[in-house]
Write a protein that holds these residues in place. Structure first.
Motif, mmCIF file in Angstrom:
data_model
loop_
_atom_site.group_PDB
_atom_site.id
_atom_site.type_symbol
_atom_site.label_atom_id
_atom_site.label_comp_id
_atom_site.label_asym_id
_atom_site.label_seq_id
_atom_site.Cartn_x
_atom_site.Cartn_y
_atom_site.Cartn_z
ATOM 1 N N VAL A 67 -12.470 0.759 -3.916
ATOM 2 C CA VAL A 67 -13.481 1.149 -2.924
ATOM 3 C C VAL A 67 -13.748 -0.004 -1.960
ATOM 4 N N ALA A 68 -13.908 -1.223 -2.509
ATOM 5 C CA ALA A 68 -14.241 -2.381 -1.677
ATOM 6 C C ALA A 68 -13.136 -2.706 -0.681
ATOM 7 N N PHE A 69 -11.876 -2.520 -1.074
ATOM 8 C CA PHE A 69 -10.750 -2.821 -0.192
ATOM 9 C C PHE A 69 -10.282 -1.599 0.598
ATOM 10 N N HIS A 70 -11.003 -0.495 0.474
ATOM 11 C CA HIS A 70 -10.692 0.742 1.188
ATOM 12 C C HIS A 70 -9.282 1.249 0.857
ATOM 13 N N ILE A 71 -8.941 1.189 -0.424
ATOM 14 C CA ILE A 71 -7.635 1.677 -0.868
ATOM 15 C C ILE A 71 -7.783 3.132 -1.288
ATOM 16 N N HIS A 255 -9.629 -5.735 4.645
ATOM 17 C CA HIS A 255 -11.069 -5.553 4.429
ATOM 18 C C HIS A 255 -11.619 -6.580 3.442
ATOM 19 N N PHE A 256 -11.229 -7.852 3.639
ATOM 20 C CA PHE A 256 -11.758 -8.910 2.782
ATOM 21 C C PHE A 256 -13.195 -9.222 3.197
ATOM 22 N N THR A 257 -14.119 -8.861 2.340
ATOM 23 C CA THR A 257 -15.537 -9.172 2.520
ATOM 24 C C THR A 257 -15.980 -9.978 1.302
#
Length: 344
Positions: A67-71, A255-257
């Motif tokens: 989810v965090a990396f939009h995969i 999408h590295f946050t």
């Protein structure tokens, strides 16, 4: 003059010998203190429990990472890149610890490097090709329970490979209970409809089988190569294979946050820290005494998946499956522990 020099040389040699003896005694004392600390039953329970908690947390962490990396669920290539980044980083961390923390040389012969590369491609690369796709296509609760088949595969394989590790009545009972639990968890809440996905639960089982087979190969390598070196190199090689495979298939991890980066770092540290602590326990304790705690992994995995992913764990079939799998793993490891105690 010659006599005086001889006396001085003799005196210096004596002092050096005394210092060496003192240093040796200090080293032995330190090792004994270290051994007694990691042999303490309470410390063993805490450290083993922490390792199982870390391994169990991998299931929700991987899903949260997607989810965090939009995969997207269908983006298998990017899942491989994500897995590759994780294990490459974990391998680098272990090798840095080996070189800097333990002050040992990173030296391998060509044959040893080839052996570890094969292990990395199979145990890390192939296993996690199945695992990361499987986790994406099933729930964290089901995945953690399904992956417990690793223990049962290991028991059956050991029966055909090792003369002193044959199947017994209790081992068979443990395996049967465990597999019944695995079957039950694939039913719906009404216990009437069976739900099983080959690319979901099936891939989790395939990953467990690959790990069980390659663990036998890894065990043979431990006779000639340091365990930390084996794991560090195999994780790095497997991680690079997964990364290159994913990139070649068009995958990418962007999408590295702060959230996504911390997730990736946590997964890498999870592998490194849990491995180091577990091997410290194995170094100073009997295998059976430590491995009995493995039954905590599916429990932690299911509980953490329910907590962080909002998945349902309190269904009757999940609870029954968890109990059966845990009892099965306990029986298998309990038998091993008793056999090792008797042999000594």
């Amino acid at each position: 003059m010659i006599e005086r020099e001889t006396k001085l040389t003799s005196s210096t040699a004596t002092e050096n010998a005394k210092r060496d003896i003192t240093a040796t005694k200090s080293t032995i004392s330190g090792i004994q203190e270290h051994r007694s600390r990691f042999s303490d039953p309470f410390i063993v329970m805490l450290v083993a429990g922490l390792c199982c908690l870390l391994w169990g947390s991998a299931y929700p962490s991987i899903k949260l990472g997607y989810v965090a990396f939009h995969i997207l669920p269908e983006d298998i290539a990017s899942k491989y890149v994500f897995a590759g980044y994780r294990f490459s980083l974990a391998g680098i961390l272990l090798l840095l610890l080996y070189r800097v923390g333990f002050r040992r040389k990173l030296k391998l012969s060509g044959r040893e490097l080839a052996s570890l590369s094969i292990l990395g491609v199979l145990q890390t690369g192939l296993q996690y090709m199945f695992f990361y796709v499987g986790v994406a296509n099933t729930t964290g609760v089901k995945g953690s329970i399904m992956n417990a088949t690793t223990t049962f595969f290991s028991v059956v394989l050991a029966h055909f490979i090792y003369k002193n590790d044959k199947l017994s009545r209790n081992k068979i009972m443990g395996c049967v209970l465990g597999f019944i639990g695995v079957i039950i968890v694939n039913f719906h809440a009404d216990l009437l409809t069976f739900s099983f996905s080959f690319t979901g639960e099936g891939f989790i089982i395939m990953a467990a089988l690959v790990f069980s087979i390659t663990a036998i190969y890894a065990k043979r390598l431990t006779a000639v190569i340091d365990v930390m070196m084996i794991t560090g190199v195999s994780l790095l090689v497997g991680g690079l294979v997964l990364t290159l495979l994913g990139l070649s298939l068009g995958g990418q991890v962007t999408h590295f946050t702060w959230e996504s980066t911390l997730n990736l770092v946590y997964l890498a540290l999870l592998s490194s820290v849990a491995f180091c602590l577990w091997n410290l326990l194995l170094k100073y304790n009997k295998v059976g005494r430590v491995s009995v705690y493995n039954f905590l992994i599916p429990i932690f995995g299911a509980l953490l998946s329910a907590l962080f992913l909002g998945e349902t764990i309190w269904e009757l079939k999940n609870l029954v499956a968890l109990i059966l799998v845990s009892v099965g793993i306990y029986l298998v490891n309990r038998v091993r522990s008793l056999q090792m105690t008797k042999s000594r």
